[in-house]
Design an enzyme around this catalytic site. Structure first.
Site, mmCIF file in Angstrom:
data_model
loop_
_atom_site.group_PDB
_atom_site.id
_atom_site.type_symbol
_atom_site.label_atom_id
_atom_site.label_comp_id
_atom_site.label_asym_id
_atom_site.label_seq_id
_atom_site.Cartn_x
_atom_site.Cartn_y
_atom_site.Cartn_z
ATOM 1 N N LYS A 150 -2.062 4.740 5.164
ATOM 2 C CA LYS A 150 -2.019 5.109 6.581
ATOM 3 C C LYS A 150 -1.393 6.500 6.792
ATOM 4 O O LYS A 150 -0.945 7.126 5.843
ATOM 5 C CB LYS A 150 -1.259 4.041 7.373
ATOM 6 C CG LYS A 150 -1.945 2.663 7.357
ATOM 7 C CD LYS A 150 -3.338 2.689 7.978
ATOM 8 C CE LYS A 150 -3.924 1.294 8.172
ATOM 9 N NZ LYS A 150 -4.294 0.623 6.909
HETATM 10 C C1 PLP Z 1 -7.692 -2.360 11.441
HETATM 11 C C2 PLP Z 1 -6.550 -2.866 10.633
HETATM 12 N N1 PLP Z 1 -5.910 -3.951 11.051
HETATM 13 C C3 PLP Z 1 -4.870 -4.455 10.369
HETATM 14 C C4 PLP Z 1 -4.438 -3.864 9.207
HETATM 15 C C5 PLP Z 1 -3.376 -4.569 8.468
HETATM 16 O O1 PLP Z 1 -2.300 -3.794 8.105
HETATM 17 P P1 PLP Z 1 -1.525 -4.092 6.737
HETATM 18 O O2 PLP Z 1 -2.397 -3.654 5.603
HETATM 19 O O3 PLP Z 1 -0.281 -3.255 6.888
HETATM 20 O O4 PLP Z 1 -1.217 -5.544 6.703
HETATM 21 C C6 PLP Z 1 -5.071 -2.683 8.745
HETATM 22 C C7 PLP Z 1 -4.616 -1.933 7.566
HETATM 23 O O5 PLP Z 1 -4.649 -2.285 6.426
HETATM 24 C C8 PLP Z 1 -6.176 -2.199 9.468
HETATM 25 O O6 PLP Z 1 -6.842 -1.127 9.040
#
Ligand code: PLP
Ligand code: PLP
Lengths: 397, 397
Positions: free
Chosen positions: A222
């Protein structure tokens, strides 16, 4: 020889390359960038011993996040998926409810719905934003929804529909105002999946600051990273307090007693990871500038290439350009895999969109509207390298 | 003046103090201890940029864990609660099942059951181990259980009983052999909550290496810490593979495609936290020695104090002495809070046992056997400072 009707894949790869540093064997899609106080803060954690649930960085990180995004309360959690889960819980999503989410999204959006015992209901996207199509959603709900006792029901399945979760795809804000309008008309809670859109604004206000609650992610890919991490944003102070309570095992504060007043989660972000986050957040404005500089370079080189279009932020938005995206013309979907193959072989990481949610085995029987636009986008999207450091000056600019 | 029948609270506090460094205003219950390669490994992560899902430390940490505990496969995850959740899923716990867990445990054991849609069923503990009483469980199951089609059912609730989750309280191993015997007799899976028992052995084999799967925790208050973290242990390689798959969003490996074949979780441990874990694990044998040295000091000073007893590892076990515990005699339960108050006011952190699970509002209607021994232990237990560094030599030894 390429005619205007053909896509010259080599030319596309060369165009991407012309925006990238010439001296690298491999360019990832989005690599972390540590050039500030990361080391100092992390070292401070190790020296003090406070790497876990005690320590100053979690609170500091939450305050910095609230300030940057303009919300009243940010709650740091272990990742974006956990943030989404708790957002949905606190938006009142219960066992057997339906939650409207885009078919074009990362798996976490759909999984979080399932963690609540609820059923994802898939919504189409629009090409203007790559996100949920508010107009199409409105028409669809007019067809299938029924308001009873202040709640919205799906007349076909009989289930309550509780919330709408738009996702700001690759950082580009969805069209939030008409979407809010639909939510109000149909008594649905708006929860933003802002995992990809830290630093993205809709009509001057930060994404994630429009609905009841929203979720950020600080995964390694990110704009900023905490190793793994996420946050819940809300303007409702009592929901913010509850989010903190639920994400820290619902323990009732006491000198020594262990008393928990409901089912909670161990979703807290460790202090060590929050320390990294503080250092990263300090640099966010500079990171966003760098990302914009890279985006503008891509825009320029793709202006003269036919068969493919660089995706530009909609007029109402200022995007973080988390992941730059190319959109193949409809005639050229068959070249997508060739383009992916050639670029990746040459050490330039590219990737297609996620497989649409309703095509995955565990979601194939979930309710869905017509998904024509998402289906089209899925075959035509390609993400290209977008790391912060690529926005620096290194020759070709 | 204290008679043999009274508890001299000041004397107890003085006894604890005599085992602690004289120069500290505050002594926590269990503080992290970073004296090895923590620094180097974490810095290496930051310098390389690999703090998140990519990087060498996760795999290295998993290999080191498997080697130390003697299991075939260890899967690093975001914390012990997540580890328990996935252990139960993979042990086959389904919606509506009952899972037998001790009433005397940390909330995570019960929450993990609920995350699976299952119902905790509370079991009594025995004073010999502070953990599940295998004999009492056997008798109880003879009364209420019924085997049908290879599965065990609760005749009273009609629900399937799927698994037994003993917890090695404060690091002290439960009596595993008779417990395994009960599990076999009643077709129940054994899943060990070994969150507190890294470094504890039962009859020469590591705890967490006895059932189908087990869960470790590396929270900030544990023997070693990763900030936040946990691990799943198993000797079944295919379950280990599945655990890795489920904890990494169930994504099917592919050059660029995003395809997930089932509901998964984002439970992976970030590389940054795994780096810390590797450095900590390298020191584990030395940590265990220091903890034993402190335990022996406590043993000695409490030999001559009446009304209270220092809890000693059962004969079949070698305990990590994660948290040293005092047990008040039954006549002195009313002095528990005085002792907690006086010690904490003097900067010596002490705490009582957890509130028993069946007394919490969300679990009050769950099935439970007679819990006489757990009820008694709850009123009489006090944990006293147990950090690794306290086992060093600083004068009074
Ligand atoms: C659209 C979206 N939602 C949720 C997430 C979930 O985040 P994480 O990977 O930090 O759990 C991500 C990223 O991976 C994402 O791109
Ligand atoms: C008995 C027990 N089970 C489970 C856990 C959960 O571990 P974590 O805090 O890493 O989620 C802990 C530790 O906190 C524990 O003591």
């Amino acid at each position: 020889m390429s005619t205007p009707f053909e896509l010259d894949v080599q030319k596309v790869v060369a165009a991407i390359k012309s925006c990238l540093p010439p001296d690298r064997d491999f360019v990832g899609l989005h690599e972390p960038y540590f050039t500030g106080n990361e080391w100092n803060y992390v070292k401070e954690c190790l020296d003090s011993g406070w790497v876990s649930s005690i320590g100053q960085y979690v609170e500091k990180f939450e305050e910095m996040l609230a300030e940057f995004t303009g919300v009243k309360r940010a709650v740091a959690v272990v990742n974006g998926t956990a943030a989404l889960h708790v957002c949905l819980k606190l938006a009142g999503v219960e066992q057997g409810d339906e939650v409207l989410i885009p078919a074009l999204t990362f798996i976490a959006t759909a999984n979080a719905v399932v963690y609540c015992g609820a059923i994802p209901h898939f919504v189409d996207s629009e090409e203007k934003t790559l996100g949920m199509d508010p107009c199409k959603l409105g028409h669809y709900l007019s067809d299938i929804a029924e308001i009873r006792g202040g709640s919205c029901f799906n007349r076909i399945t009989g289930r309550r529909m509780k919330a709408v979760v738009p996702m700001h795809t690759f950082g580009h804000p969805v069209d939030l105002e008409p979407l809010l309008d639909v939510c109000q008309r149909f008594h649905l809670e708006l929860v933003e999946d802002a995992a990809e859109s830290l630093g993205s604004f809709y009509k001057g206000r930060h994404t994630g600051n429009w609905g009841r609650m929203s979720a950020l992610s600080f995964n390694g890919n990110k704009v900023i990273t905490t190793g793994g991490g996420g946050a819940i944003l809300t303007n409702d102070e009592s929901l913010g307090k509850l989010a903190k309570h639920l994400t820290t095992t619902a323990k009732v504060p006491h000198k020594w007693e262990f008393y928990h007043d409901q089912i909670g989660y161990n979703y807290r972000l460790p202090n060590l990871n929050a320390a990294l986050g503080c250092a990263q957040l300090e640099q966010l404005p500079a990171f966003l500038e760098k990302k914009r500089a890279l985006a503008l370079r891509y825009r320029e080189v793709f202006q003269n290439i036919s068969g493919v279009r660089w995706f530009e932020e909609p007029g109402f938005a200022r995007s973080n350009y988390w992941l730059n995206a190319l959109l193949l013309d409809k005639d050229h979907v068959h070249e997508r895999d060739v383009l992916l193959e050639i670029s990746n072989v040459q050490g330039i990481m590219t990737r297609p969109a996620w497989t649409l949610m309703h095509k995955l085995p565990m979601f194939k029987d979930c309710p869905a509207m017509d998904l024509a636009s998402a289906e089209s986008l899925e075959t035509r999207l390609i993400n290209i390298p977008s790391s912060v450091f690529l926005g620096g000056t290194y020759g070709q600019t």
